[in-house]
Design an enzyme around this catalytic site. Structure first.
Site, PDB file in Angstrom:
ATOM      1  CG  ASP A 181       8.410  57.416 -12.207  1.00 19.27           C
ATOM      2  OD1 ASP A 181       7.437  57.619 -12.962  1.00 19.27           O
ATOM      3  OD2 ASP A 181       9.579  57.346 -12.606  1.00 19.27           O
ATOM      4  CG  ASP A 219       6.221  58.703 -18.999  1.00 19.38           C
ATOM      5  OD1 ASP A 219       6.133  59.546 -19.924  1.00 19.38           O
ATOM      6  OD2 ASP A 219       7.011  57.763 -19.032  1.00 19.38           O
TER       7      ASP A 219
HETATM    8  N1  GLY Z   1       7.533  55.729 -17.345  1.00 21.07           N
HETATM    9  C1  GLY Z   1       8.614  55.248 -18.089  1.00 21.07           C
HETATM   10  C2  GLY Z   1       8.221  54.432 -19.257  1.00 21.07           C
HETATM   11  O1  GLY Z   1       7.065  54.390 -19.633  1.00 21.07           O
HETATM   12  O2  GLY Z   1       9.102  53.814 -19.807  1.00 21.07           O
END
Ligand code: GLY
Length: 393
Positions: A106, A173
């Site tokens: 992230d 993601d």
């Molecule tokens: N990146 C985590 C979510 O979309 O919940």
């Protein structure tokens, strides 16, 4: 509903849309300004039933979405209060760089919407350095055997099973985090950054996007030899289903990647994912949290999926020819209109966020709530709808 054929009616419809989206964006900026004194330097994590926020307690994947909204508001208004509030958050992001357990895939979300935004908006060298350190840490998560960026970290040193679980896993993601690597390549000309971003996108296309245009949330590889093993879900309904926010991360991610690479394969992938979401949504305006649900199951909506997907569709509309662009713009406008009609909280002075009806993790009991990423992408999508093209990805 078909687009009106008469050009006069088309232009009337277009100007109504502009005015509608402009008004929603202005209300969003006003709410952001109004809530700044309450929120201070805290970073919203998830909404509470009374429409106030629960906040991040230290590093968190969602920590940059308040910062991202502040930088967008600064871009729109030039008001220094937004810049000052965003820059005052730097120590929180520095803490991520200083803690290996806090650094995961992230980093792209976290640093594109803080350090990179800061550098692009103000030219602050300290912010550029932070962005580059984050990009190095993100690139260091690349698994050479499987050609993917490892998403998560093991919880502690003594849990071998959990370590294997995370080391072999790529998730959709991560597509949103690749922009940090492309930015670092443009800044430094260090080829590794670009190569890792390209290889990860290619692995995502081959293994996380299914042939029918739906997507797995996560995919498991043998971390030692890179063998692809199986798709699994984490936040979706089932391993074989299609989690709507995951599909939205992919649409935005591949459209954004195409803007950078101009590789036709990225455009084709974004098109396939968008067309599939369009088909799965039917007449809906706010996506259900997982497209596989039947009417007998809990059909929580996910406004964040709608906002992310709308932003990605406007990117797609910007890189395709007129007729196709009208299709993606029309779909994005439908999503935005659904958010304005059903989820927008900006007229409610008690609400600290912009959108209700987000689904963070339904199977863990977190649904029907405000989400800071829903709010950030809502602003981004409204701005893209109105022709803004300068963002931090
Ligand atoms: N990146 C985590 C979510 O979309 O919940």
């Amino acid at each position: 509903m078909n687009a009106p054929r008469n050009p006069y009616y088309a232009s009337v419809a277009a100007s109504r849309t502009v005015a509608h989206h402009q008004a929603a964006l202005m209300r969003a900026v006003d709410r952001l300004a109004a809530t700044m004194p309450v929120i201070g330097l805290r970073n919203p994590k998830i909404g509470k039933p009374d429409l106030t926020w629960d906040y991040c307690n230290g590093p968190d994947w969602v920590m940059s979405f308040q910062s991202g909204q502040l930088w967008l508001a600064y871009q729109l208004t030039g008001d220094p209060v937004f810049r000052e509030s965003a820059q005052a958050r730097r120590p929180g992001f520095r803490a991520v760089l200083q803690n290996r357990k806090a650094r995961d895939h992230d980093l792209g979300f976290q640093f594109s919407l803080s350090a990179v935004a800061d550098w692009r908006m103000t030219g602050a060298e300290v912010a550029r350095d932070m962005g580059l350190r984050a990009a190095e840490a993100l690139a260091a998560r690349f698994n050479e055997a499987g050609h993917y960026i490892q998403a998560w970290n093991p919880p502690g040193p003594h849990n071998r099973e959990r370590a294997a679980f995370v080391q072999g896993r790529a998730i959709v993601d991560t597509m949103q985090n690749l922009a940090l690597l492309h930015w670092a390549f443009r800044e430094t000309a260090v080829e590794d950054f670009r190569e890792i971003a390209l290889l990860h996108a290619d692995t995502t296309r081959r293994h996380l996007v299914r042939a029918d245009g739906t997507s797995f949330h996560t995919f498991v590889f043998d971390a030692a030899d890179g063998r692809p093993l199986r798709g699994e879900t984490h936040q979706g309904f089932a391993d074989g289903s299609c989690w709507s926010r995951g599909q939205a991360w992919l649409i935005h991610g591949f459209a954004q990647t195409y803007v950078t690479t101009r590789d036709p394969a990225d455009l084709e992938t974004a098109r396939l994912l968008a067309a599939t979401a369009e088909r799965l949504m039917g007449e809906d305006r706010v996506p259900v949290w997982d497209y596989a649900l039947t009417d007998g199951e809990t059909r929580w909506r996910d406004s964040s999926a709608g906002a992310i997907m709308a932003a990605g569709l406007y990117i797609l509309a910007g890189v395709t020819e007129a007729e196709e662009a009208a299709r993606w713009r029309g779909f994005a406008d439908r999503l935005i209109d659904g958010l304005i009609a059903d989820c927008d909280l900006t007229a409610n002075p008690a609400a600290q966020g912009l959108l209700g009806q987000g689904a963070a993790h339904v199977t863990a009991g977190r649904s029907n709530t405000m989400l800071p990423y829903g709010d950030y992408y809502y602003m981004e999508a409204l701005m893209r709808s109105l022709g803004h093209d300068s963002f931090f990805w």
